[in-house]
Design a protein around this motif. Structure first.
Motif: not given
Length: 210
Positions: A12-16, A43-44, A50-51
């Motif tokens: 999946s793609t996430l974020g901006d 979620g994971p 993020r990290h």
């Protein structure tokens, strides 16, 4: 899924940069785990992105509620045993995540985790390349302008040095930054050469000044 003993997987793609979207999933359950995380913003997969590090939850049934209370409540009836998430990232561009689930508690040893991270790096490049190829040529080529190409080539060398990555990945970073900010590669390259954009990571963030 052939490389690891898991029940299912999703990319999946996430974020901006590319938005939040399931690109592919092995089954409906894998897709649902993505959708729940999109809806809740936790979620994971989000933590992995993020990290910039894998998130390994070998026993989701007993420990998910403390890490992701809303996510754990939403999937409580799904009886997921384990969930592993690996970030999709090219240089500083955080694109998305690969997640794998098991219906029973399971563990990935350090060798398996390293191998999954390496596979996620390959997937990240492919995802970004595919997204850019579907976008305007403005982001993937330089409209046949030799001067523009020289600027992009010079900026690629700067980004390569800043991030200690390959030339191909440095160019992808410039393309991805241009795409996500609705700018041309030439404009972004000028800002890189003029020092207005610096992809060097300092204290966990990319420096960018106007």
């Amino acid at each position: 899924m052939r490389a690891f003993e898991v029940t299912g997987a999703a990319v999946s793609t996430l974020g901006d940069v590319l938005g939040s979207e399931t690109i592919d999933a092995s089954d409906a359950q894998a897709a649902r785990l993505d959708e729940v995380q999109f809806d809740l913003g936790e979620g994971p997969c989000w933590d992995a992105l993020r990290h910039s590090a894998p998130v390994l939850e070998p026993d989701l049934r007993t420990r998910a509620s403390s890490s992701w209370p809303a996510f754990a409540a939403a999937i409580g009836d799904d009886r997921i045993g384990a969930l592993f998430a690996f970030p999709l990232q090219v240089g500083p561009l955080k694109i998305g995540a690969v997640d794998m689930y098991s219906l029973i508690p399971a563990v990935l040893d350090p060798t398996q985790s390293k191998r999954a991270s390496e596979m996620a790096d390959l997937v990240a490049r492919r995802v970004l390349q595919d997204a850019l190829s579907r976008s305007s040529d403005e982001y993937t080529d330089d409209v046949g302008n030799p001067y523009s190409r020289r600027i992009v080539h010079q900026a690629t060398g700067v980004v390569l040095a800043q991030l200690d990555i390959s030339a191909d990945d440095a160019r992808l970073v410039i393309q991805g930054h241009a795409f996500s900010n609705d700018r041309s590669m030439m404009d972004v390259s000028r800002d890189i050469l003029d020092g207005r954009i610096d992809f060097s990571v300092r204290q966990g963030r990319i420096e960018e000044s106007e």
